[in-house]
Design an enzyme around this catalytic site. Structure first.
Site, PDB file in Angstrom:
ATOM      1  N   HIS A  74       0.677  -1.363   0.032  1.00  0.00           N
ATOM      2  CA  HIS A  74       0.028   0.126  -0.068  1.00  0.00           C
ATOM      3  C   HIS A  74       0.899   1.056   0.077  1.00  0.00           C
ATOM      4  O   HIS A  74       1.954   1.264   0.294  1.00  0.00           O
ATOM      5  CB  HIS A  74      -0.899   0.145   1.163  1.00  0.00           C
ATOM      6  CG  HIS A  74      -0.116   0.176   2.492  1.00  0.00           C
ATOM      7  ND1 HIS A  74       0.456  -1.110   3.111  1.00  0.00           N
ATOM      8  CD2 HIS A  74       0.119   1.238   3.358  1.00  0.00           C
ATOM      9  CE1 HIS A  74       1.196  -0.594   4.125  1.00  0.00           C
ATOM     10  NE2 HIS A  74       0.821   0.540   4.314  1.00  0.00           N
ATOM     11  N   SER A  75       0.439   2.516  -0.054  1.00  0.00           N
ATOM     12  CA  SER A  75       0.886   3.596   0.037  1.00  0.00           C
ATOM     13  C   SER A  75      -0.131   4.668   0.531  1.00  0.00           C
ATOM     14  O   SER A  75      -1.272   4.406   0.670  1.00  0.00           O
ATOM     15  CB  SER A  75       1.411   4.068  -1.463  1.00  0.00           C
ATOM     16  OG  SER A  75       2.073   5.446  -1.118  1.00  0.00           O
TER      17      SER A  75
END
Length: 164
Positions: A74-75
């Site tokens: 994820h970011s």
């Protein structure tokens, strides 16, 4: 009585086109790329989000390896995210991410969210699913993305029923 922000459920976030099984990846970057491609295939994010996920690991290290054999790629929320989305990428062969305790990784779950809160229900359900040994064994043996999705839907239905 409190008002909750609407959130996306696991089944809403994980369509069948975001599920990829027995993916070949030579390293962690290729594994994260596969998760990003699945998010893009589902329409949840653009391909730019994949580069953002890789950059996060390059900057912060293998913090995304959350349990033995499992990475949550994820970011941060960004313009590359269109909606809350999850991807499920089972690797053909495990790869090292550099985590001393939980490597190698054989399952990469991709996560994208347009904001800081709308993904919380889906993420909580993913955490419950990942801790359900029986369901995880079923998911490891699943032969098709449709089978994975059916297992996830059954889990969500049973999980929702048990909370009622």
């Amino acid at each position: 009585m409190t008002t909750e922000t609407p959130t996306t459920s696991l089944s809403q976030a994980l369509p069948v086109d975001a599920i990829a099984l027995d993916v070949s990846a030579e390293d962690w970057r290729a594994a994260v790329t596969a998760a990003g491609e699945a998010l893009a295939a589902s329409g949840a994010a653009t391909r730019d989000y994949t580069a953002e996920m890789i950059a996060a690991v390059e900057e912060y290290g293998p913090y995304i390896v959350i349990a033995p054999g499992i990475a949550l790629a994820h970011s941060r929320p960004s313009p590359a995210v269109r909606r809350v989305g999850l991807s499920w990428v089972r690797l053909a062969e495990p790869v090292a991410f550099g985590d001393p305790d939980n490597d190698p990784v054989s399952l990469v779950v991709g996560l994208c969210s347009p904001d800081a809160t709308s993904h919380t229900a889906a993420l909580a359900q993913v955490a419950s699913l990942l801790s359900d040994e029986e369901r995880m064994a079923q998911l490891a043996a699943a032969g098709t993305p449709e089978e994975v999705r059916a297992i996830v839907l059954a889990f969500e239905r049973d999980h929702t029923r048990s909370q009622s």
